[in-house]
Design an enzyme around this catalytic site. Structure first.
Site, short mmCIF file in Angstrom:
data_model
loop_
_atom_site.label_atom_id
_atom_site.label_comp_id
_atom_site.label_asym_id
_atom_site.label_seq_id
_atom_site.Cartn_x
_atom_site.Cartn_y
_atom_site.Cartn_z
N GLU A 61 0.83 -1.21 0.00
CA GLU A 61 0.00 0.00 0.00
C GLU A 61 0.86 1.26 0.00
O GLU A 61 0.51 2.26 -0.62
CB GLU A 61 -0.93 0.01 1.21
CG GLU A 61 -1.87 1.21 1.21
CD GLU A 61 -2.86 1.20 2.36
OE1 GLU A 61 -3.39 2.29 2.68
OE2 GLU A 61 -3.09 0.13 2.95
N ARG A 98 8.95 -4.84 8.62
CA ARG A 98 9.52 -3.51 8.39
C ARG A 98 9.77 -2.86 9.73
O ARG A 98 8.93 -2.82 10.60
CB ARG A 98 8.57 -2.65 7.55
CG ARG A 98 8.31 -3.20 6.16
CD ARG A 98 7.35 -2.29 5.42
NE ARG A 98 7.86 -0.93 5.37
CZ ARG A 98 8.71 -0.48 4.44
NH1 ARG A 98 9.12 -1.30 3.48
NH2 ARG A 98 9.13 0.75 4.46
#
Length: 271
Positions: A61, A98
């Protein structure tokens, strides 16, 4: 899983289980500039929504948002034939890996897996390749009130700061400590020590009321004198005293024939 294809950005919808809630504007602009120069180097993972022409973004995204900023009309994608539960798991995994995903975002995402899909903590831990204890500790962060979480993130406090606050039982104390952390710029160790000092004071036993204790001593002496008086009168009375943290217990034993002997001594001598 199908091969690589290009999909129009207007046909791509965000994943409702996307754990990331903040997309830093400066970071997005930097990524958009890179995409303008080099294109989208890593394809997005997508799944088709109910056989329609629309797709849900499983992972990527952030790249999609940057591509839209860079005025790209389509982006490279790989379509996966999976359900929405597996889509949620992959989305969370991709973001957990992440380093810039906040610990509260991670905890919220894990909580969604458990609440929305009826997983146990053990099942969620297995799906996310985490130990159950690590997952449980992460979920405990959600016990902190929402406004407390917002303050912690805004002030840039660490996950260990947040964990230390879990030792406090009420929100008033939590805000007191948060204000001290901010004013004194306390590190984790200093924060833990300060919280320990607060909780330690409350664990101290209350002092006994000395005045009441003196009154109890009067009663004890009264019982002892009564026993001594009975013994002096020839009554073989007996007492035993035991003490606990809460009670002082007396056991008094008087022979049944004591009253009879006393009564007999008052009868007139027979002729």
């Amino acid at each position: 899983m199908d091969g690589l294809s290009y999909v129009k950005t207007q046909m791509l919808l965000p994943n409702p289980y996307q754990p990331r809630r903040k997309f830093e504007s400066d970071e997005m602009l930097t990524l958009a500039d890179s995409i303008k120069e080099n294109g989208v180097l890593q394809p997005l993972l997508i799944r088709r929504i109910n056989n329609s022409d629309y797709f849900e973004v499983i992972a990527g995204e952030r790249r999609l948002r940057a591509a839209i900023l860079a005025n790209l009309e389509e982006v490279p994608c790989i379509e996966m034939d999976i359900g929405y539960e597996q889509s949620a798991v992959i989305s969370i995994l991709e973001n957990i890996q992440r380093s810039d995903l906040s610990f509260f975002e991670e905890a919220t995402a894990i909580g969604q897996l458990i609440d929305h899909f009826g997983m146990t903590q053990a099942q969620a831990a297995q799906r996310l390749s985490k130990s159950q204890s690590a997952l449980s500790n992460k979920l405990r962060l959600l016990k902190l009130p929402v406004d407390v979480r917002y303050f912690i993130e805004k002030e840039g406090l660490s996950e260990r700061h947040a964990r230390a606050l879990l030792r406090l039982s009420n929100e008033k104390d939590i805000w007191k400590v948060l204000n001290i952390i901010k004013e004194r710029n306390l590190n984790v160790e200093q924060t833990e020590s300060y919280i320990e000092s607060i909780t330690k004071d409350r664990r101290k036993p209350k002092k006994r009321n000395k005045a009441v204790f003196k009154d109890v001593r009067i009663f004890i002496n009264t019982v002892n004198r009564a026993i001594e008086t009975m013994k002096a009168s020839g009554i073989d009375a007996y007492s035993n005293k035991t003490e606990t943290d809460e009670y002082i217990e007396f056991t008094v034993k008087i022979p049944k024939n004591a009253e009879m002997n006393e009564n007999n001594s008052q009868l007139p001598n027979s002729a």
